[in-house]
Design a protein around this motif. Structure first.
Motif, PDB file in Angstrom:
ATOM      1  N   LEU A  99      44.204  43.672  32.863  1.00  0.00           N
ATOM      2  CA  LEU A  99      43.426  43.623  33.771  1.00  0.00           C
ATOM      3  C   LEU A  99      42.186  42.938  33.735  1.00  0.00           C
ATOM      4  O   LEU A  99      41.861  43.411  32.517  1.00  0.00           O
ATOM      5  CB  LEU A  99      43.334  44.933  34.736  1.00  0.00           C
ATOM      6  CG  LEU A  99      45.169  44.777  35.296  1.00  0.00           C
ATOM      7  CD1 LEU A  99      45.047  46.504  36.044  1.00  0.00           C
ATOM      8  CD2 LEU A  99      45.424  44.144  36.174  1.00  0.00           C
ATOM      9  N   VAL A 100      41.551  42.164  34.331  1.00  0.00           N
ATOM     10  CA  VAL A 100      40.277  41.752  34.254  1.00  0.00           C
ATOM     11  C   VAL A 100      39.607  41.622  35.820  1.00  0.00           C
ATOM     12  O   VAL A 100      40.379  40.956  36.796  1.00  0.00           O
ATOM     13  CB  VAL A 100      39.678  40.601  33.701  1.00  0.00           C
ATOM     14  CG1 VAL A 100      38.452  40.172  33.426  1.00  0.00           C
ATOM     15  CG2 VAL A 100      40.249  40.481  32.164  1.00  0.00           C
ATOM     16  N   PHE A 101      38.424  42.629  36.356  1.00  0.00           N
ATOM     17  CA  PHE A 101      38.212  42.881  37.361  1.00  0.00           C
ATOM     18  C   PHE A 101      36.977  41.996  37.249  1.00  0.00           C
ATOM     19  O   PHE A 101      35.899  42.126  36.871  1.00  0.00           O
ATOM     20  CB  PHE A 101      37.846  43.708  37.822  1.00  0.00           C
ATOM     21  CG  PHE A 101      38.818  44.850  37.884  1.00  0.00           C
ATOM     22  CD1 PHE A 101      39.572  44.817  39.132  1.00  0.00           C
ATOM     23  CD2 PHE A 101      39.567  45.821  36.847  1.00  0.00           C
ATOM     24  CE1 PHE A 101      40.953  45.546  39.264  1.00  0.00           C
ATOM     25  CE2 PHE A 101      40.864  45.892  37.044  1.00  0.00           C
ATOM     26  CZ  PHE A 101      41.297  46.600  38.254  1.00  0.00           C
ATOM     27  N   LEU A 102      36.729  41.069  38.311  1.00  0.00           N
ATOM     28  CA  LEU A 102      35.186  39.941  38.103  1.00  0.00           C
ATOM     29  C   LEU A 102      34.211  40.130  38.808  1.00  0.00           C
ATOM     30  O   LEU A 102      33.475  39.875  38.400  1.00  0.00           O
ATOM     31  CB  LEU A 102      36.398  38.685  38.541  1.00  0.00           C
ATOM     32  CG  LEU A 102      37.084  37.851  37.845  1.00  0.00           C
ATOM     33  CD1 LEU A 102      37.476  36.670  37.939  1.00  0.00           C
ATOM     34  CD2 LEU A 102      36.576  37.499  36.169  1.00  0.00           C
ATOM     35  N   ASN A 139      39.846  27.269  40.753  1.00  0.00           N
ATOM     36  CA  ASN A 139      40.397  26.808  40.128  1.00  0.00           C
ATOM     37  C   ASN A 139      39.729  26.408  39.103  1.00  0.00           C
ATOM     38  O   ASN A 139      40.035  26.803  37.545  1.00  0.00           O
ATOM     39  CB  ASN A 139      41.393  25.802  40.648  1.00  0.00           C
ATOM     40  CG  ASN A 139      42.781  25.559  41.510  1.00  0.00           C
ATOM     41  OD1 ASN A 139      43.218  26.461  41.114  1.00  0.00           O
ATOM     42  ND2 ASN A 139      42.651  24.770  42.221  1.00  0.00           N
ATOM     43  N   LEU A 140      38.437  26.369  39.022  1.00  0.00           N
ATOM     44  CA  LEU A 140      37.361  26.278  37.884  1.00  0.00           C
ATOM     45  C   LEU A 140      37.609  27.580  37.188  1.00  0.00           C
ATOM     46  O   LEU A 140      37.236  27.636  35.634  1.00  0.00           O
ATOM     47  CB  LEU A 140      36.267  26.101  38.101  1.00  0.00           C
ATOM     48  CG  LEU A 140      35.075  26.082  37.450  1.00  0.00           C
ATOM     49  CD1 LEU A 140      34.855  25.194  36.790  1.00  0.00           C
ATOM     50  CD2 LEU A 140      33.535  26.299  38.148  1.00  0.00           C
ATOM     51  N   ILE A 141      37.649  28.761  37.946  1.00  0.00           N
ATOM     52  CA  ILE A 141      37.692  30.124  36.472  1.00  0.00           C
ATOM     53  C   ILE A 141      39.033  30.000  35.976  1.00  0.00           C
ATOM     54  O   ILE A 141      38.875  30.371  34.969  1.00  0.00           O
ATOM     55  CB  ILE A 141      37.672  30.842  38.142  1.00  0.00           C
ATOM     56  CG1 ILE A 141      36.167  31.432  38.114  1.00  0.00           C
ATOM     57  CG2 ILE A 141      37.949  32.536  37.219  1.00  0.00           C
ATOM     58  CD1 ILE A 141      35.064  31.529  37.573  1.00  0.00           C
ATOM     59  N   VAL A 142      39.980  29.986  36.433  1.00  0.00           N
ATOM     60  CA  VAL A 142      41.566  29.541  36.317  1.00  0.00           C
ATOM     61  C   VAL A 142      41.252  28.283  34.994  1.00  0.00           C
ATOM     62  O   VAL A 142      41.853  28.917  34.001  1.00  0.00           O
ATOM     63  CB  VAL A 142      42.587  29.633  37.344  1.00  0.00           C
ATOM     64  CG1 VAL A 142      44.061  29.748  36.382  1.00  0.00           C
ATOM     65  CG2 VAL A 142      42.101  30.735  37.881  1.00  0.00           C
ATOM     66  N   ASN A 143      40.991  27.630  35.379  1.00  0.00           N
ATOM     67  CA  ASN A 143      41.204  26.426  34.658  1.00  0.00           C
ATOM     68  C   ASN A 143      40.394  26.896  33.253  1.00  0.00           C
ATOM     69  O   ASN A 143      40.747  26.510  32.139  1.00  0.00           O
ATOM     70  CB  ASN A 143      40.994  25.088  34.928  1.00  0.00           C
ATOM     71  CG  ASN A 143      42.071  24.155  35.898  1.00  0.00           C
ATOM     72  OD1 ASN A 143      43.436  25.002  35.766  1.00  0.00           O
ATOM     73  ND2 ASN A 143      41.870  23.984  37.221  1.00  0.00           N
ATOM     74  N   SER A 144      38.717  27.292  33.674  1.00  0.00           N
ATOM     75  CA  SER A 144      38.211  27.920  32.548  1.00  0.00           C
ATOM     76  C   SER A 144      38.236  28.425  31.268  1.00  0.00           C
ATOM     77  O   SER A 144      38.680  28.284  30.482  1.00  0.00           O
ATOM     78  CB  SER A 144      36.792  28.090  32.732  1.00  0.00           C
ATOM     79  OG  SER A 144      36.550  26.868  33.506  1.00  0.00           O
ATOM     80  N   VAL A 145      39.382  29.450  31.878  1.00  0.00           N
ATOM     81  CA  VAL A 145      39.932  30.731  30.774  1.00  0.00           C
ATOM     82  C   VAL A 145      41.304  29.928  30.119  1.00  0.00           C
ATOM     83  O   VAL A 145      41.425  30.301  29.318  1.00  0.00           O
ATOM     84  CB  VAL A 145      40.494  31.783  31.846  1.00  0.00           C
ATOM     85  CG1 VAL A 145      41.559  32.399  31.158  1.00  0.00           C
ATOM     86  CG2 VAL A 145      39.685  32.918  32.510  1.00  0.00           C
ATOM     87  N   GLU A 184      35.080  38.457  28.835  1.00  0.00           N
ATOM     88  CA  GLU A 184      36.433  39.913  29.533  1.00  0.00           C
ATOM     89  C   GLU A 184      37.941  39.181  29.060  1.00  0.00           C
ATOM     90  O   GLU A 184      39.046  40.344  29.177  1.00  0.00           O
ATOM     91  CB  GLU A 184      35.589  40.155  30.266  1.00  0.00           C
ATOM     92  CG  GLU A 184      34.459  40.771  30.687  1.00  0.00           C
ATOM     93  CD  GLU A 184      34.744  42.056  29.279  1.00  0.00           C
ATOM     94  OE1 GLU A 184      34.742  43.151  29.718  1.00  0.00           O
ATOM     95  OE2 GLU A 184      33.206  41.422  28.545  1.00  0.00           O
ATOM     96  N   VAL A 185      38.365  38.107  29.897  1.00  0.00           N
ATOM     97  CA  VAL A 185      39.629  38.136  29.691  1.00  0.00           C
ATOM     98  C   VAL A 185      39.937  37.891  28.429  1.00  0.00           C
ATOM     99  O   VAL A 185      41.141  38.485  27.842  1.00  0.00           O
ATOM    100  CB  VAL A 185      40.108  37.255  30.147  1.00  0.00           C
ATOM    101  CG1 VAL A 185      41.258  35.986  29.544  1.00  0.00           C
ATOM    102  CG2 VAL A 185      39.655  36.658  31.608  1.00  0.00           C
TER     103      VAL A 185
END
Length: 177
Positions: free
Chosen positions: A99-102, A14-20, A126-127
């Motif tokens: 799409l973004v590949f992490l 969730n940290l990744i998603v919320n940061s984006v 990248e996003v």
């Protein structure tokens, strides 16, 4: 204001998603997150390369979300992707879909020590880059612009996480809220 839908291609922290989400909202985008995971289809995986076929995945995302009322749909996943003729891609986009590949944004992919803050910073870049493509922007020659082309993770590190003035003007957005 552009409406953006973020979709999880894999189970993301969730940290990744919320940061984006926060980063894009601070730039003036209206952002929603689809909480369901859009599971990567095994048929899209190339077992010889150990990567997902980004071209085919992008088509599947487009077919799945084409009736949704968003200006951009961005899929994000902890995976490695390739496109025809390329060894790998950090991301891939067409008009409206990206799409973004992490996997290759992580230091540990290269055998280096985990660096979570650097990973998040790279992810934001990248996003935002792929979002720019979905909204019609091409690559930018400004080395600090997020739309500057990256062939390596070091290139990702060199560029900024925001659109330059020229790219912001093309999108008619407030760049650095």
């Amino acid at each position: 204001m552009y409406k953006v839908l973020l979709i999880r291609l894999t189970n993301l922290d969730n940290l990744i998603v919320n940061s984006v989400r926060t980063h894009l909202m601070n730039m003036g985008f209206e952002v929603e997150v689809n909480e369901e995971i859009f599971h990567l289809n095994a048929e899209l995986f190339n077992w010889e390369r150990w990567q997902y076929n980004a071209d085919k995945l992008l088509q599947l995302v487009k077919l799945t979300f084409e009736r949704y009322p968003y200006d951009a749909v961005i899929g994000i996943g902890e995976a490695d992707g390739f496109s025809d003729g390329l060894n790998f891609v950090f991301g891939l986009s067409t008009k409206k879909y990206g799409l973004v590949f992490l996997s290759r944004l992580k230091e540990e992919f290269y055998g280096r020590v985990i660096n979570s803050s650097l990973y998040i910073e790279r992810t934001l870049k990248e996003v935002t880059h792929e979002l720019g493509h979905t909204l019609g922007l091409g690559h930018c020659n400004n080395k600090e612009c997020v739309m500057n082309f990256s062939v390596s993770v070091e290139d990702v590190d060199k560029k900024g996480k925001y659109f330059c003035t020229s790219c912001s003007d093309k999108l008619n957005i407030n760049n650095k809220s």
